[in-house]
Design a protein around this motif. Structure first.
Motif, PDB file in Angstrom:
ATOM      1  N   ASP A 126      45.658  40.501  54.503  1.00  0.00           N
ATOM      2  CA  ASP A 126      44.574  40.535  55.499  1.00  0.00           C
ATOM      3  C   ASP A 126      43.547  39.453  55.127  1.00  0.00           C
ATOM      4  OD1 ASP A 126      42.148  41.008  56.786  1.00  0.00           O
ATOM      5  OD2 ASP A 126      42.380  43.179  56.771  1.00  0.00           O
ATOM      6  N   PRO A 127      43.442  38.367  55.941  1.00  0.00           N
ATOM      7  CA  PRO A 127      42.597  37.235  55.540  1.00  0.00           C
ATOM      8  C   PRO A 127      41.106  37.590  55.403  1.00  0.00           C
ATOM      9  CG  PRO A 127      43.501  36.894  57.751  1.00  0.00           C
ATOM     10  CD  PRO A 127      44.161  38.105  57.190  1.00  0.00           C
ATOM     11  N   GLU A 128      40.622  38.458  56.282  1.00  0.00           N
ATOM     12  CA  GLU A 128      39.194  38.823  56.199  1.00  0.00           C
ATOM     13  C   GLU A 128      38.914  39.642  54.931  1.00  0.00           C
ATOM     14  OE1 GLU A 128      36.756  37.482  57.979  1.00  0.00           O
ATOM     15  OE2 GLU A 128      38.455  36.353  58.795  1.00  0.00           O
ATOM     16  N   LEU A 129      39.831  40.563  54.642  1.00  0.00           N
ATOM     17  CA  LEU A 129      39.689  41.376  53.430  1.00  0.00           C
ATOM     18  C   LEU A 129      39.796  40.480  52.184  1.00  0.00           C
ATOM     19  CD1 LEU A 129      39.391  44.136  52.049  1.00  0.00           C
ATOM     20  CD2 LEU A 129      41.866  44.450  52.272  1.00  0.00           C
ATOM     21  N   PHE A 130      40.703  39.518  52.250  1.00  0.00           N
ATOM     22  CA  PHE A 130      40.897  38.552  51.161  1.00  0.00           C
ATOM     23  C   PHE A 130      39.567  37.848  50.845  1.00  0.00           C
ATOM     24  CE2 PHE A 130      42.815  34.177  50.039  1.00  0.00           C
ATOM     25  CZ  PHE A 130      42.925  34.492  48.696  1.00  0.00           C
ATOM     26  N   LYS A 131      38.916  37.323  51.896  1.00  0.00           N
ATOM     27  CA  LYS A 131      37.636  36.613  51.707  1.00  0.00           C
ATOM     28  C   LYS A 131      36.570  37.554  51.151  1.00  0.00           C
ATOM     29  CE  LYS A 131      38.494  33.383  55.449  1.00  0.00           C
ATOM     30  NZ  LYS A 131      38.127  33.062  56.835  1.00  0.00           N
ATOM     31  N   PHE A 132      36.529  38.764  51.685  1.00  0.00           N
ATOM     32  CA  PHE A 132      35.540  39.753  51.229  1.00  0.00           C
ATOM     33  C   PHE A 132      35.740  40.063  49.737  1.00  0.00           C
ATOM     34  CE2 PHE A 132      34.712  44.243  50.223  1.00  0.00           C
ATOM     35  CZ  PHE A 132      33.327  44.275  50.411  1.00  0.00           C
ATOM     36  N   LEU A 133      37.024  40.256  49.360  1.00  0.00           N
ATOM     37  CA  LEU A 133      37.333  40.600  47.967  1.00  0.00           C
ATOM     38  C   LEU A 133      36.980  39.452  47.010  1.00  0.00           C
ATOM     39  CD1 LEU A 133      40.749  42.428  48.490  1.00  0.00           C
ATOM     40  CD2 LEU A 133      38.666  43.471  47.561  1.00  0.00           C
ATOM     41  N   ILE A 134      37.232  38.207  47.440  1.00  0.00           N
ATOM     42  CA  ILE A 134      36.853  37.059  46.590  1.00  0.00           C
ATOM     43  C   ILE A 134      35.346  37.084  46.341  1.00  0.00           C
ATOM     44  CG2 ILE A 134      36.640  34.546  46.447  1.00  0.00           C
ATOM     45  CD1 ILE A 134      39.223  34.343  48.064  1.00  0.00           C
ATOM     46  N   GLN A 135      34.615  37.261  47.433  1.00  0.00           N
ATOM     47  CA  GLN A 135      33.141  37.280  47.349  1.00  0.00           C
ATOM     48  C   GLN A 135      32.682  38.375  46.375  1.00  0.00           C
ATOM     49  OE1 GLN A 135      31.359  35.032  49.572  1.00  0.00           O
ATOM     50  NE2 GLN A 135      29.835  35.438  48.010  1.00  0.00           N
ATOM     51  N   GLN A 136      33.283  39.549  46.542  1.00  0.00           N
ATOM     52  CA  GLN A 136      32.925  40.699  45.712  1.00  0.00           C
ATOM     53  C   GLN A 136      33.241  40.422  44.227  1.00  0.00           C
ATOM     54  OE1 GLN A 136      35.497  44.195  45.914  1.00  0.00           O
ATOM     55  NE2 GLN A 136      33.715  45.465  46.404  1.00  0.00           N
ATOM     56  N   LYS A 137      34.434  39.870  43.989  1.00  0.00           N
ATOM     57  CA  LYS A 137      34.862  39.611  42.608  1.00  0.00           C
ATOM     58  C   LYS A 137      34.034  38.496  41.969  1.00  0.00           C
ATOM     59  CE  LYS A 137      39.535  41.294  43.403  1.00  0.00           C
ATOM     60  NZ  LYS A 137      39.477  42.474  42.533  1.00  0.00           N
ATOM     61  N   LEU A 138      33.657  37.507  42.783  1.00  0.00           N
ATOM     62  CA  LEU A 138      32.803  36.428  42.257  1.00  0.00           C
ATOM     63  C   LEU A 138      31.460  36.976  41.811  1.00  0.00           C
ATOM     64  CD1 LEU A 138      33.177  33.308  44.591  1.00  0.00           C
ATOM     65  CD2 LEU A 138      33.667  33.428  42.143  1.00  0.00           C
ATOM     66  N   SER A 139      30.902  37.879  42.627  1.00  0.00           N
ATOM     67  CA  SER A 139      29.554  38.390  42.323  1.00  0.00           C
ATOM     68  C   SER A 139      29.547  39.288  41.090  1.00  0.00           C
ATOM     69  CB  SER A 139      28.977  39.132  43.528  1.00  0.00           C
ATOM     70  OG  SER A 139      29.780  40.246  43.824  1.00  0.00           O
ATOM     71  N   THR A 140      30.712  39.858  40.749  1.00  0.00           N
ATOM     72  CA  THR A 140      30.764  40.716  39.552  1.00  0.00           C
ATOM     73  C   THR A 140      31.424  40.008  38.362  1.00  0.00           C
ATOM     74  OG1 THR A 140      32.858  41.671  40.301  1.00  0.00           O
ATOM     75  CG2 THR A 140      30.856  42.860  40.916  1.00  0.00           C
ATOM     76  N   SER A 141      31.831  38.744  38.567  1.00  0.00           N
ATOM     77  CA  SER A 141      32.514  38.010  37.496  1.00  0.00           C
ATOM     78  C   SER A 141      31.566  37.749  36.326  1.00  0.00           C
ATOM     79  CB  SER A 141      33.036  36.682  38.041  1.00  0.00           C
ATOM     80  OG  SER A 141      33.477  35.868  36.985  1.00  0.00           O
ATOM     81  N   LYS A 142      32.119  37.855  35.126  1.00  0.00           N
ATOM     82  CA  LYS A 142      31.319  37.575  33.920  1.00  0.00           C
ATOM     83  C   LYS A 142      31.338  36.080  33.577  1.00  0.00           C
ATOM     84  CE  LYS A 142      31.201  41.957  31.484  1.00  0.00           C
ATOM     85  NZ  LYS A 142      32.212  42.883  32.030  1.00  0.00           N
TER      86      LYS A 142
END
Length: 250
Positions: A126-142
């Motif tokens: 799901d491309p929209e979910l993909f983009k959302f998940l990247i954003q989410q993972k970037l914001s929590t990345s150490k």
């Protein structure tokens, strides 16, 4: 452009030679460039095998152009957490950094690719979910905290000028991930720039702009690593970034 580059090198050499290093006796008369990072400064996939860093990798090219000794401590597969651990615990790294006259850091690409892979797997196509998940993972990345700590640790060992390479888009223009990366890399690289500016004598080499959409020329096919032309480009922007530092500080 070539003339300008040669001029930059000439100026860089004059400045480098005009400021004798305190640690010159350790460096056999030549200033020392220490390169820290992942498979990009290692020159991965440029030679017959990957047993040792490639002489076509940008740290050696900078060394050739600017008459510096090079200690390439990069290793393929490294993430920001690995480099941080090495600088904190590995005497070889600490000693090299302590003696360095110039330092380059190229790290974060593997952290980012891991985020892409994880988001891709979880999104189920799901491309929209993909983009959302990247954003989410970037914001929590150490990764960004690790990078800040890496520079902090280096600064306890050395006040040498540091050039921090930001992230180029590693995907060919016909790869769907190319556009995805272009959505997020400017944001990632803006954080790199903020980090650099929060420390003394840390300067960005803008690999993202330097590579632009020329992946066909600068990135190996079916790969994410730079070609020899890509490495030359990285050397060029590295020298330019060090040069800016000298002009502003001398």
């Amino acid at each position: 452009m070539k003339k300008l580059f040669q001029l930059l090198i000439a100026v860089f050499l004059v400045l480098a030679l005009g400021t004798p290093s305190v640690s010159a006796e350790h460096n056999h008369g030549k200033d020392l460039l220490v390169s820290l990072g992942d498979s990009v400064p290692y020159g991965y996939n440029l030679g017959k095998n990957n047993n040792h860093p490639s002489k076509a990798a940008f740290p050696y090219l900078i060394g050739e152009k600017a008459d510096l000794r090079v200690r390439n401590l990069s290793a393929y597969g490294l993430q920001t957490s690995d480099l941080l651990t090495a600088i904190k615990t590995n005497k070889k790294y600490q000693k090299a950094i302590h003696h360095a006259d110039y330092i380059t850091i190229t790290i974060g690409g593997n952290d980012f690719i891991e985020i892409l892979r994880a988001a891709n797997a979880e999104s189920g196509g799901d491309p929209e979910l993909f983009k959302f998940l990247i954003q989410q993972k970037l914001s929590t990345s150490k990764a960004f905290n690790n990078l800040a700590e890496i520079i902090n640790e280096i600064r306890t060992l050395s006040d040498a000028p540091i050039v921090l390479y930001n992230m180029y888009n590693p995907f060919q223009t016909n790869d769907p991930l190319h556009n995805i990366a272009n959505l997020f890399l400017p944001q990632v690289n803006a954080t790199f720039a903020e980090l650099a500016h929060s420390f003394n004598d840390v300067h960005i080499a803008d690999a993202y702009s330097a590579f632009g959409s020329n992946q066909e020329k600068y990135v190996l096919p079916q790969d994410i690593h730079p070609t020899k032309a890509g490495q030359k480009k990285l050397a060029k922007i590295g020298i330019k970034a060090f040069h800016v530092e000298h002009v502003t500080h001398h």
